[in-house]
Write a protein that holds these residues in place. Structure first.
Motif, PDB file in Angstrom:
ATOM      1  N   ARG A  79     -27.343   5.771 -39.474  1.00 27.82           N
ATOM      2  CA  ARG A  79     -28.989   4.627 -39.146  1.00 27.82           C
ATOM      3  C   ARG A  79     -27.897   3.901 -37.435  1.00 27.82           C
ATOM      4  O   ARG A  79     -29.198   3.787 -36.768  1.00 27.82           O
ATOM      5  N   ARG A  80     -26.981   3.258 -37.772  1.00 26.72           N
ATOM      6  CA  ARG A  80     -26.506   2.275 -37.029  1.00 26.72           C
ATOM      7  C   ARG A  80     -26.242   3.952 -35.643  1.00 26.72           C
ATOM      8  O   ARG A  80     -26.488   3.486 -34.332  1.00 26.72           O
ATOM      9  N   TYR A  81     -25.855   4.781 -35.749  1.00 30.94           N
ATOM     10  CA  TYR A  81     -25.558   5.843 -34.608  1.00 30.94           C
ATOM     11  C   TYR A  81     -27.213   5.848 -33.388  1.00 30.94           C
ATOM     12  O   TYR A  81     -27.151   5.425 -32.612  1.00 30.94           O
ATOM     13  N   ALA A  82     -27.952   6.235 -34.461  1.00 31.71           N
ATOM     14  CA  ALA A  82     -28.743   6.201 -34.395  1.00 31.71           C
ATOM     15  C   ALA A  82     -30.300   4.758 -33.021  1.00 31.71           C
ATOM     16  O   ALA A  82     -30.618   5.543 -32.386  1.00 31.71           O
ATOM     17  N   ASP A  83     -29.879   4.313 -33.989  1.00 35.80           N
ATOM     18  CA  ASP A  83     -29.549   2.956 -32.947  1.00 35.80           C
ATOM     19  C   ASP A  83     -29.075   2.810 -32.084  1.00 35.80           C
ATOM     20  O   ASP A  83     -30.063   2.111 -30.879  1.00 35.80           O
ATOM     21  N   ARG A  84     -27.827   2.768 -31.543  1.00 41.40           N
ATOM     22  CA  ARG A  84     -27.088   2.189 -30.349  1.00 41.40           C
ATOM     23  C   ARG A  84     -27.245   3.738 -29.935  1.00 41.40           C
ATOM     24  O   ARG A  84     -27.724   2.875 -28.103  1.00 41.40           O
ATOM     25  N   ILE A  85     -27.518   4.508 -30.099  1.00 39.43           N
ATOM     26  CA  ILE A  85     -28.168   5.786 -29.141  1.00 39.43           C
ATOM     27  C   ILE A  85     -29.177   5.917 -28.579  1.00 39.43           C
ATOM     28  O   ILE A  85     -29.430   5.487 -27.272  1.00 39.43           O
ATOM     29  N   LEU A 145     -20.454   0.973 -31.453  1.00 40.12           N
ATOM     30  CA  LEU A 145     -21.189   1.212 -32.623  1.00 40.12           C
ATOM     31  C   LEU A 145     -20.614  -0.605 -33.543  1.00 40.12           C
ATOM     32  O   LEU A 145     -21.978  -0.713 -34.858  1.00 40.12           O
ATOM     33  N   ILE A 146     -19.728  -0.770 -33.119  1.00 40.27           N
ATOM     34  CA  ILE A 146     -19.471  -2.130 -33.904  1.00 40.27           C
ATOM     35  C   ILE A 146     -19.595  -3.228 -32.459  1.00 40.27           C
ATOM     36  O   ILE A 146     -19.017  -3.254 -31.588  1.00 40.27           O
ATOM     37  N   GLY A 147     -20.696  -4.501 -32.825  1.00 40.39           N
ATOM     38  CA  GLY A 147     -20.428  -5.231 -31.579  1.00 40.39           C
ATOM     39  C   GLY A 147     -22.166  -5.518 -31.524  1.00 40.39           C
ATOM     40  O   GLY A 147     -22.955  -5.051 -32.226  1.00 40.39           O
ATOM     41  N   CYS A 148     -22.310  -6.098 -30.351  1.00 43.68           N
ATOM     42  CA  CYS A 148     -23.637  -6.659 -29.763  1.00 43.68           C
ATOM     43  C   CYS A 148     -24.524  -5.839 -29.197  1.00 43.68           C
ATOM     44  O   CYS A 148     -23.726  -4.940 -27.833  1.00 43.68           O
ATOM     45  N   ARG A 149     -25.209  -5.102 -29.647  1.00 43.71           N
ATOM     46  CA  ARG A 149     -26.349  -4.834 -28.761  1.00 43.71           C
ATOM     47  C   ARG A 149     -26.693  -4.818 -27.600  1.00 43.71           C
ATOM     48  O   ARG A 149     -27.260  -3.749 -26.669  1.00 43.71           O
ATOM     49  N   HIS A 150     -26.915  -6.388 -27.717  1.00 42.33           N
ATOM     50  CA  HIS A 150     -27.693  -6.440 -25.838  1.00 42.33           C
ATOM     51  C   HIS A 150     -26.723  -5.995 -25.119  1.00 42.33           C
ATOM     52  O   HIS A 150     -26.942  -5.834 -23.546  1.00 42.33           O
ATOM     53  N   ARG A 151     -25.692  -6.183 -25.647  1.00 47.77           N
ATOM     54  CA  ARG A 151     -24.218  -6.416 -24.331  1.00 47.77           C
ATOM     55  C   ARG A 151     -24.462  -5.039 -24.055  1.00 47.77           C
ATOM     56  O   ARG A 151     -24.274  -4.673 -22.738  1.00 47.77           O
ATOM     57  N   VAL A 158     -30.694   2.501 -28.007  1.00 42.88           N
ATOM     58  CA  VAL A 158     -30.329   1.567 -26.782  1.00 42.88           C
ATOM     59  C   VAL A 158     -30.082   1.155 -25.523  1.00 42.88           C
ATOM     60  O   VAL A 158     -30.707   1.262 -24.838  1.00 42.88           O
ATOM     61  N   VAL A 159     -29.088   2.529 -25.807  1.00 39.08           N
ATOM     62  CA  VAL A 159     -28.508   3.159 -24.283  1.00 39.08           C
ATOM     63  C   VAL A 159     -29.485   3.683 -23.803  1.00 39.08           C
ATOM     64  O   VAL A 159     -30.077   4.107 -22.316  1.00 39.08           O
ATOM     65  N   ARG A 160     -30.473   4.260 -24.384  1.00 41.10           N
ATOM     66  CA  ARG A 160     -31.023   5.268 -23.260  1.00 41.10           C
ATOM     67  C   ARG A 160     -32.753   3.957 -23.010  1.00 41.10           C
ATOM     68  O   ARG A 160     -32.649   5.135 -22.959  1.00 41.10           O
ATOM     69  N   GLY A 161     -32.241   3.203 -23.398  1.00 40.44           N
ATOM     70  CA  GLY A 161     -33.875   2.650 -23.266  1.00 40.44           C
ATOM     71  C   GLY A 161     -35.414   2.219 -23.731  1.00 40.44           C
ATOM     72  O   GLY A 161     -36.143   1.882 -23.751  1.00 40.44           O
ATOM     73  N   GLU A 162     -34.437   2.990 -25.278  1.00 39.13           N
ATOM     74  CA  GLU A 162     -36.156   3.144 -26.293  1.00 39.13           C
ATOM     75  C   GLU A 162     -36.159   2.239 -27.269  1.00 39.13           C
ATOM     76  O   GLU A 162     -37.302   2.140 -27.610  1.00 39.13           O
ATOM     77  N   LEU A 163     -35.146   0.994 -26.885  1.00 36.83           N
ATOM     78  CA  LEU A 163     -35.082  -0.065 -27.349  1.00 36.83           C
ATOM     79  C   LEU A 163     -35.403  -1.476 -27.143  1.00 36.83           C
ATOM     80  O   LEU A 163     -34.108  -1.395 -26.881  1.00 36.83           O
ATOM     81  N   PRO A 164     -35.963  -1.899 -27.430  1.00 40.85           N
ATOM     82  CA  PRO A 164     -35.873  -2.809 -26.251  1.00 40.85           C
ATOM     83  C   PRO A 164     -34.525  -4.071 -27.593  1.00 40.85           C
ATOM     84  O   PRO A 164     -34.315  -4.350 -28.320  1.00 40.85           O
ATOM     85  N   THR A 165     -34.151  -5.250 -26.449  1.00 42.69           N
ATOM     86  CA  THR A 165     -32.868  -6.419 -27.257  1.00 42.69           C
ATOM     87  C   THR A 165     -33.398  -7.030 -26.658  1.00 42.69           C
ATOM     88  O   THR A 165     -33.201  -7.316 -24.944  1.00 42.69           O
ATOM     89  N   VAL A 166     -32.517  -8.554 -26.994  1.00 44.58           N
ATOM     90  CA  VAL A 166     -32.731  -9.534 -26.107  1.00 44.58           C
ATOM     91  C   VAL A 166     -31.812 -10.671 -26.269  1.00 44.58           C
ATOM     92  O   VAL A 166     -30.690  -9.865 -27.857  1.00 44.58           O
TER      93      VAL A 166
END
Length: 574
Positions: free
Chosen positions: A248-254, A46-52, A256-264
């Motif tokens: 909000r933060r959790y919805a975003d991070r899960i 929940l804290i840290g880089c989304r792309h990582r 990302v993990v499930r490949g539903e949101l792109p990151t750079v």
């Protein structure tokens, strides 16, 4: 595109990686169902880089066999040892009140044991592991679940190996944090401490609250607790105001993990220790560092949240920032925006520094002492290195920390420094002592005075305060920060080479020194005397680098190198 801001790496382990298990049917407020995917997120994400986070979940095979950063590993080991000490302390004091979840059982069995203990109304549970939630993707464990006798349910209490409070004088204040003793849960305002804000602790507690809530086990009190490094009290966090941000933060991070949101990629503080900085997910893709450089990404000169603000204004590249005209963005809350623009232009030109001022200045004195300390995690400061008239003098203890011998070496350092100051004053000379980034030195000066109060040669806190608050204690980091723009960073190892100084050891650095220290004092085997030499040379180079930087910024002799002559001014980039 949003990538995410960073947090310092080496976050502590927050519970086991339990096996998939059916979740209860009840769905609390704030719960949003998601399609099962086999992807899970614990509070560390929940804290840290989304792309990582994306790379870790999508390409775990790339990191197979990669050696973990030594500093991260040591902090994790220290956190584990700290939790074990707290566990033993609490259970020994009141063994009849505790239910201990056996740690060496499989994760699924530990989760089942936890749920059974809760169902039986256990008063205090140590080592709780909550069932994984395939629908939401949550997983997590907690050191302590405390039964709320007044309202029902359980209160999560985490044990962390960092400070959660700082001492304060009991003067009037608008807010006093709630704390409780370790043995009796009696929250009350505490006038003796102030809170050290730790977003990672707060997010973890809310994460655990949501997991408890799912099973109808969350206390209506909507609070959680944290036992910090000193293990002297429980700091109580109110969780209600944090729920919306967490959701909000959790919805975003899960997602990302499930490949539903792109990151750079985006440069954030944790890049310094991230294995993905120099590795890529495949042979045809660049590492994060290479990608950022290839794209001239704006985060290279405006890291972390600064880059996110700029991207909201369509500033994606360093060129975009360098070409900015007009007023600063309304939501820019950092350094003067003109300096951010100059930083971008300096990066493009290859200039490592830019002068903010026409004339550089550093306080100089007849008698000058350079000081640099070496500490090991939160255990203490084992080495105070000094440089006077070109002669390096260390004050060191090689007894493994924690040790009372640290008091001896600190007292010798303090006595020597104060004697040099007194001799200068008696001779009618000016005196100054220099460090680089005084935060660490100030911390351990105060900490040492508190911990060893009353021992021979140990100063009082008042004596430390008189010194560090006076004009004779000079922070070269502050001198650099106020007079230079630093496109590549402000660390001593970034700045001193510009002044012509180099370290003897190519691996010299704070993280590496932690490993050297363990070997030097024999934490993991016989003491390695060569590592003691290595640490002393590293410390000596640090104090010599501070002096070299000072002489370069404000020379006292003619004919040498001069920063004023070598470093371009802001006007050169306007």
């Amino acid at each position: 595109m949003y990538s995410g801001s960073g947090d310092r790496d080496g976050r502590e382990d927050e519970g086991g990686h339990d096996e998939p298990r059916a979740a209860a049917a009840c769905e609390p407020a704030g719960y949003t169902a998601a399609a099962p995917s086999g992807a899970y997120v614990d509070a560390r994400a929940l804290i840290g880089c989304r792309h990582r986070l994306h790379l870790n979940s999508a390409h775990p095979e790339v990191l197979t066999g990669v050696t973990e950063d030594v500093g991260v590993m040591q902090r994790r080991e220290a956190a584990t040892a700290h939790r074990e000490r707290v566990r033993d302390l609490l259970i020994a004091a009141e063994p009849g009140r505790w239910t201990v979840i056996t740690p060496d059982r499989p994760a699924g069995a530990r989760a089942a044991d936890t749920m059974q203990a809760c169902a039986e109304g256990a008063e205090r549970i140590w080592g709780a592991l909550l069932p994984q939630e395939p629908e939401t993707g949550r997983r997590g464990g907690v050191e302590i679940l405390l039964r709320d006798d007044d309202r029902g349910g359980y209160i999560p209490i985490i044990v962390v190996n960092h400070k959660v409070t700082d001492p304060r004088q009991p003067d009037p204040a608008e807010h006093h944090p709630l704390t409780s003793s370790l043995l009796d849960w009696k929250p009350r305002p505490d006038r003796t401490v102030r809170v050290r804000t730790q977003p990672r602790d707060q997010q973890r507690l809310v994460h655990l609250y949501r997991m408890l809530q799912r099973h109808g086990l969350a206390s209506p009190a909507l609070v959680g607790g944290a036992i910090g490094f000193h293990a002297d009290r429980v700091l109580i966090h109110e969780l209600g105001p944090l729920l919306d941000d967490y959701d909000r933060r959790y919805a975003d991070r899960i997602a990302v993990v499930r490949g539903e949101l792109p990151t750079v990629p985006s440069k954030v503080p944790e890049c310094r220790q991230c294995p993905w900085w120099t590795r890529s997910e495949g042979p045809d893709t660049p590492s994060c560092e290479r990608w950022l450089v290839d794209h001239h990404d704006v985060s290279l000169v405006a890291a972390g949240s600064r880059a996110e603000v700029l991207r909201r204004h369509d500033v994606e590249t360093i060129e975009d920032l360098a070409n900015w005209t007009g007023d600063a963005p309304d939501d820019w809350q950092y350094e003067p925006f003109e300096e951010a623009v100059v930083t971008a232009r300096a990066w493009m030109s290859g200039a490592p520094l830019v002068r903010r001022v026409e004339r550089l200045w550093v306080r100089r004195a007849d008698v000058e002492v350079d000081v640099d300390l070496e500490s090991y995690q939160e255990y203490g400061a084992y080495l105070w290195g000094t440089l006077l008239d070109g002669v390096y003098r260390p004050f060191v203890s090689w007894d493994p920390l924690p040790t009372t011998d640290e008091a001896r070496s600190f007292a010798e350092f303090w006595t020597w420094l104060m004697d040099i100051r007194a001799e200068a004053v008696a001779a009618g000379k000016t005196f100054a002592a220099y460090c680089y980034s005084r935060t660490a030195e100030d911390k351990w000066l105060y900490e040492s005075a508190r911990r060893f109060a009353g021992l021979p040669g140990i100063p009082t806190e008042a004596q430390v305060r008189e010194f560090v608050d006076g004009a004779q204690w000079v922070d070269m980091f502050e001198a650099v920060s106020t007079q230079f723009i630093c496109p590549n960073g402000k660390g001593l190892k970034k700045i001193a080479p510009v002044a012509g100084f180099g370290w003897r050891d190519p691996e010299a650095g704070g993280e590496a020194s932690m490993s050297w220290y363990r070997q030097a004092v024999g934490y993991d085997g016989p003491p390695d005397l060569s590592q003691r030499t290595r640490l002393l040379e590293y410390n000596e180079d640090d104090v010599r680098a501070t002096k070299a930087l000072r002489d370069w910024m404000y020379p006292t002799e003619s004919g040498g190198r001069s920063a004023e002559a070598e470093v371009p001014a802001m006007a050169d980039f306007r």
